[in-house]
Design an enzyme around this catalytic site. Structure first.
Site, PDB file in Angstrom:
ATOM      1  N   ASP A 121      31.332  34.190 -20.245  1.00 23.13           N
ATOM      2  CA  ASP A 121      32.240  35.015 -21.361  1.00 23.13           C
ATOM      3  C   ASP A 121      32.413  34.870 -22.316  1.00 23.13           C
ATOM      4  O   ASP A 121      32.810  33.231 -22.891  1.00 23.13           O
ATOM      5  CB  ASP A 121      33.157  35.140 -19.883  1.00 23.13           C
ATOM      6  CG  ASP A 121      32.824  35.016 -18.897  1.00 23.13           C
ATOM      7  OD1 ASP A 121      32.088  35.389 -17.739  1.00 23.13           O
ATOM      8  OD2 ASP A 121      34.395  35.778 -18.229  1.00 23.13           O
ATOM      9  N   LYS A 139      35.033  42.669 -20.830  1.00 19.19           N
ATOM     10  CA  LYS A 139      35.174  41.812 -20.533  1.00 19.19           C
ATOM     11  C   LYS A 139      37.210  42.652 -21.298  1.00 19.19           C
ATOM     12  O   LYS A 139      36.746  42.697 -22.009  1.00 19.19           O
ATOM     13  CB  LYS A 139      35.428  41.146 -20.107  1.00 19.19           C
ATOM     14  CG  LYS A 139      36.641  39.967 -19.614  1.00 19.19           C
ATOM     15  CD  LYS A 139      36.240  38.534 -19.088  1.00 19.19           C
ATOM     16  CE  LYS A 139      37.761  37.609 -19.223  1.00 19.19           C
ATOM     17  NZ  LYS A 139      37.045  36.005 -18.888  1.00 19.19           N
ATOM     18  N   LYS A 177      35.390  43.548 -16.007  1.00 23.27           N
ATOM     19  CA  LYS A 177      35.609  42.502 -15.813  1.00 23.27           C
ATOM     20  C   LYS A 177      37.342  42.597 -16.064  1.00 23.27           C
ATOM     21  O   LYS A 177      37.296  42.388 -17.972  1.00 23.27           O
ATOM     22  CB  LYS A 177      35.427  40.869 -16.166  1.00 23.27           C
ATOM     23  CG  LYS A 177      36.403  40.184 -15.236  1.00 23.27           C
ATOM     24  CD  LYS A 177      35.576  38.459 -16.092  1.00 23.27           C
ATOM     25  CE  LYS A 177      36.629  37.752 -15.314  1.00 23.27           C
ATOM     26  NZ  LYS A 177      35.597  36.285 -15.722  1.00 23.27           N
TER      27      LYS A 177
END
Length: 324
Positions: free
Chosen positions: A155, A220, A256
């Site tokens: 991430d 995300k 996400k």
């Protein structure tokens, strides 16, 4: 004429040059109808989900959770407990394991060992999380180290300063470098939407990321460390960008939302948005995740309520983590 053009650009103020960069990008990808987005997401919260459909949604949400701890006091022992929670969130055998455990890079090797015999992914934040401001070489080394230690997913957080300055090529070059450093590991690109100021900017950053990541990678919303984090509205802007990108290219990108999603009711609203915008193909953990910790126990409480008709006290379930 070429020399004149160079002269004109060289005399532009930095603010004017930045506006020109954004205007060109908005002309290419379109802008966001703020009123339309907010009216649309308000309707998602009115959908009535009952009985079997609700139970399916709750279990599906559990299977999409990236169970997260990102605290300065994280220890190998805490990660061991988190991994056990991830493997078996509840004593109920019908409740699935979560999708991933998300942690700092220095703890990856511990999680990789404790999850080695499962399908649960080890995700690690990287690239100078949460600021994204360290030198690129250091950020890339952090990614390579996490992958070498066993991270299945990275991430990364973009450098918002570059984006807000209109340095779009630099933003994409950095993301591309992280893609290369990931090797076979999946990448999730964190936009930190609360620092992007407008829905137009959130859409623009989404497209910049999607243009250089791979099919099956994710965008995300947030690090969970800034105020604002994920909202249904800015998440909707991102999933509409994913839809438009998919229709234009045929490339499926995952989503996400992370930060501030703490209740099962919220999670079901997000799943309604996904179903009505992207369709059933995104209703699984390969294309949709929740970055969360406290969300998991509320999902478990609601599952128990649907099965037995009674709420369990919060202490009925083990604690997962303290962040997100």
């Amino acid at each position: 004429m070429g020399d004149t053009g160079r002269d004109i650009r060289s005399t532009m103020s930095p603010a004017a040059a930045t506006r020109t960069s954004f205007n060109k990008l908005f002309d290419e990808i379109g802008t966001v109808d703020q009123v339309g987005i907010e009216e649309r997401v308000a309707k998602f919260t009115t959908r009535s989900i009952k009985k079997g459909s609700k139970l399916w949604g709750l279990k599906t949400a559990v299977s999409m959770v990236d169970l997260t701890t990102l605290e300065g006091k994280d220890t190998p022992g805490k990660i061991a407990s988190l991994c056990q929670k991830a493997r078996r969130p509840s004593a109920d055998p019908d409740v699935p394991p979560v999708a991933a455990v998300c942690i700092y890079p220095f703890l990856v090797k511990h999680a990789a060992r404790w999850l080695a015999d499962t399908a649960i992914k080890v995700a690690s934040v990287a690239t100078a999380f949460p600021s994204g401001q360290s030198p690129l070489a250091l950020r890339l080394e952090e990614v390579r180290t996490a992958v070498a230690d066993g991270a299945d997913e990275i991430d990364m957080v973009i450098n918002r300063g570059l984006f807000l300055s209109g340095e779009f090529n630099a933003v994409q070059d950095e993301i591309s470098a992280v893609v290369e450093a990931c090797g076979d590991a999946q990448l999730k690109v964190i936009l930190e939407v609360s620092e992007l100021d407008t829905y137009d900017n959130v859409r623009a950053a989404s497209f910049l990321a999607m243009q250089v990541i791979r099919p099956g990678d994710f965008i995300k919303t947030s690090t969970g460390k800034a105020s604002g984090s994920a909202t249904l509205a800015n998440t909707q802007v991102m999933i509409e960008a994913i839809r438009d990108f998919y229709l234009a290219t045929g490339i499926a990108i995952g989503m996400k939302p992370a930060g501030g999603i703490r209740t099962a009711k919220q999670a079901l609203h997000y799943l309604v948005a996904v179903k009505e915008t992207l369709g059933d193909a995104w209703l699984n953990s390969t294309r949709y995740r929740f970055g969360a910790s406290s969300l998991l126990n509320d999902l478990l409480r609601q599952i128990e309520k649907e099965k037995t008709g009674a709420y369990q006290a919060p202490y009925y379930f083990t604690e997962a983590a303290e962040s997100y």
